[in-house]
Design a protein around this motif. Structure first.
Motif, short mmCIF file in Angstrom:
data_model
loop_
_atom_site.label_atom_id
_atom_site.label_comp_id
_atom_site.label_asym_id
_atom_site.label_seq_id
_atom_site.Cartn_x
_atom_site.Cartn_y
_atom_site.Cartn_z
N GLY A 14 -1.92 -6.21 -5.87
CA GLY A 14 -0.71 -7.19 -5.86
C GLY A 14 -0.24 -7.46 -7.36
O GLY A 14 0.51 -8.42 -7.44
N ARG A 174 0.18 -16.49 -0.33
CA ARG A 174 -0.29 -16.09 1.27
C ARG A 174 0.11 -14.74 1.52
O ARG A 174 1.16 -14.16 0.94
N VAL A 179 7.31 -10.78 1.94
CA VAL A 179 6.68 -10.22 0.48
C VAL A 179 6.58 -8.71 0.27
O VAL A 179 7.03 -8.21 -0.54
N1 LIG Z 1 1.17 -11.70 -0.77
C1 LIG Z 1 1.35 -10.58 -0.18
N2 LIG Z 1 1.50 -10.58 1.29
C2 LIG Z 1 1.92 -9.09 1.72
N3 LIG Z 1 1.83 -8.03 1.29
C3 LIG Z 1 1.72 -8.07 -0.30
C4 LIG Z 1 1.37 -9.11 -0.95
N4 LIG Z 1 1.19 -8.78 -2.14
C5 LIG Z 1 1.21 -7.60 -2.34
N5 LIG Z 1 1.46 -7.17 -1.20
C6 LIG Z 1 1.74 -5.51 -0.58
O1 LIG Z 1 0.38 -4.88 -1.30
C7 LIG Z 1 0.70 -3.77 -1.52
C8 LIG Z 1 0.35 -3.31 -3.08
O2 LIG Z 1 0.81 -4.20 -3.87
P1 LIG Z 1 1.32 -4.06 -5.35
O3 LIG Z 1 2.08 -2.58 -5.29
O4 LIG Z 1 1.99 -5.14 -6.04
O5 LIG Z 1 -0.13 -4.00 -6.02
P2 LIG Z 1 -0.55 -3.26 -7.34
O6 LIG Z 1 -1.98 -3.94 -7.83
O7 LIG Z 1 0.54 -3.54 -8.37
O8 LIG Z 1 -1.11 -1.79 -7.09
P3 LIG Z 1 -1.05 -0.66 -7.95
O9 LIG Z 1 -2.43 -0.67 -8.51
O10 LIG Z 1 -1.03 0.41 -7.30
O11 LIG Z 1 0.01 -0.89 -9.42
C9 LIG Z 1 2.27 -3.54 -1.53
O12 LIG Z 1 2.53 -2.99 -0.31
C10 LIG Z 1 2.71 -4.93 -1.51
O13 LIG Z 1 3.95 -5.12 -0.85
#
Ligand SMILES: Nc1ncnc2c1ncn2[C@@H]1O[C@H](COP(=O)(O)OP(=O)(O)OP(=O)(O)O)[C@@H](O)[C@H]1O
Ligand SMILES: [Mg+2]
Length: 228
Positions: A14, A174, A179
């Protein structure tokens, strides 16, 4: 100006979601820029979908030499979205060298524990950056007791070899279908209103941004763990 990096070597915890939505809540009282230094460009394509409606400025750049100049920018807060893999170590170190604070999202999943510890040990501490872990994607349907157990686990360091715990935000984010769909819809959390889901999401990110501001106001650097 403050530079906040959202970081961690585990993919999909995330980072991009946190960077974009925290930037949105912070932008209500600050001039904010988000910089995407991840070649995967997740937040960049999200920002492109949002177009001119984004409540903050946005840039993408993966060049460590350009990143080294980040403090010359004229914003109150720069939020940096970083890559979730170790091939990007030079970029990550360039960002952390410029950072006042690091946020490390972690989901309540066993597989997230070692990577977050390794990121703290190998990248955040060597760059002497104050930090907090941020519990993200917390499924409240699984109950308060599980959440409390996770908070306890981070605090007592049971799974972090040789540690007494890692500092975390008191507040958490959450799990939310709204989101999850935001990048596709090309909107950030402050651009929704008046549904229960959006109120919950706005509340979560607002609480974390207030907590961040209060950490700074209370001289947070000394509260956080520094390089040993
Ligand atoms: N609070 C949340 N509730 C539901 N889904 C979430 C939440 N936070 C993140 N996600 C979902 O989880 C997935 C991964 O999130 P995100 O792309 O922000 O992670 P990241 O750490 O940036 O990944 P990467 O390492 O690939 O850059 C995405 O599909 C995003 O929409
Ligand atoms: Mg990402």
């Amino acid at each position: 100006m403050r530079v906040i990096s959202v970081t961690g070597q585990k993919g999909g915890v995330g980072k991009s979601t946190t960077a974009m939505n925290l930037a949105a809540t912070l932008s209500r009282a600050n001039r904010v820029l988000v910089v995407d230094v991840d070649p995967q460009r997740t937040s960049t394509s999200w920002a492109e979908r949002a177009g001119d409606d984004l409540p903050f400025d946005f840039a993408s750049n993966t060049d460590p030499d350009v990143i080294a100049q980040i403090r010359r920018l004229d914003h109150d807060i720069v939020v940096v979205d970083t890559p979730g893999n170790l091939q990007a170590a030079p970029v990550l170190n360039a960002v952390l060298a410029q950072s006042d604070f690091a946020i490390l999202p972690i989901t309540p999943a066993f597989v997230d524990i070692d990577p977050v510890h390794e990121t703290v040990r190998d990248y955040v501490r060597p760059n002497n950056v104050p930090y907090r872990l941020l519990l993200n994607r917390v499924n409240r349907a699984r109950g308060d007791r599980r959440l409390d157990a996770w908070k306890e686990l981070l605090d007592n360091g049971e799974f972090f070899a040789g540690e007494t715990g890692l500092p975390r935000f008191t507040n958490h984010i959450r799990m939310s279908a709204l989101v999850e769909d935001m990048p596709l819809e090309g909107r950030v959390v402050t651009q929704y209103n008046d549904t229960r889901a959006s109120q919950a999401a706005i509340q979560d990110y607002t609480m974390v941004s207030l907590e961040l501001t209060s950490i700074w106001a209370n001289g947070g650097d000394s509260l956080s763990e520094r390089k040993v």
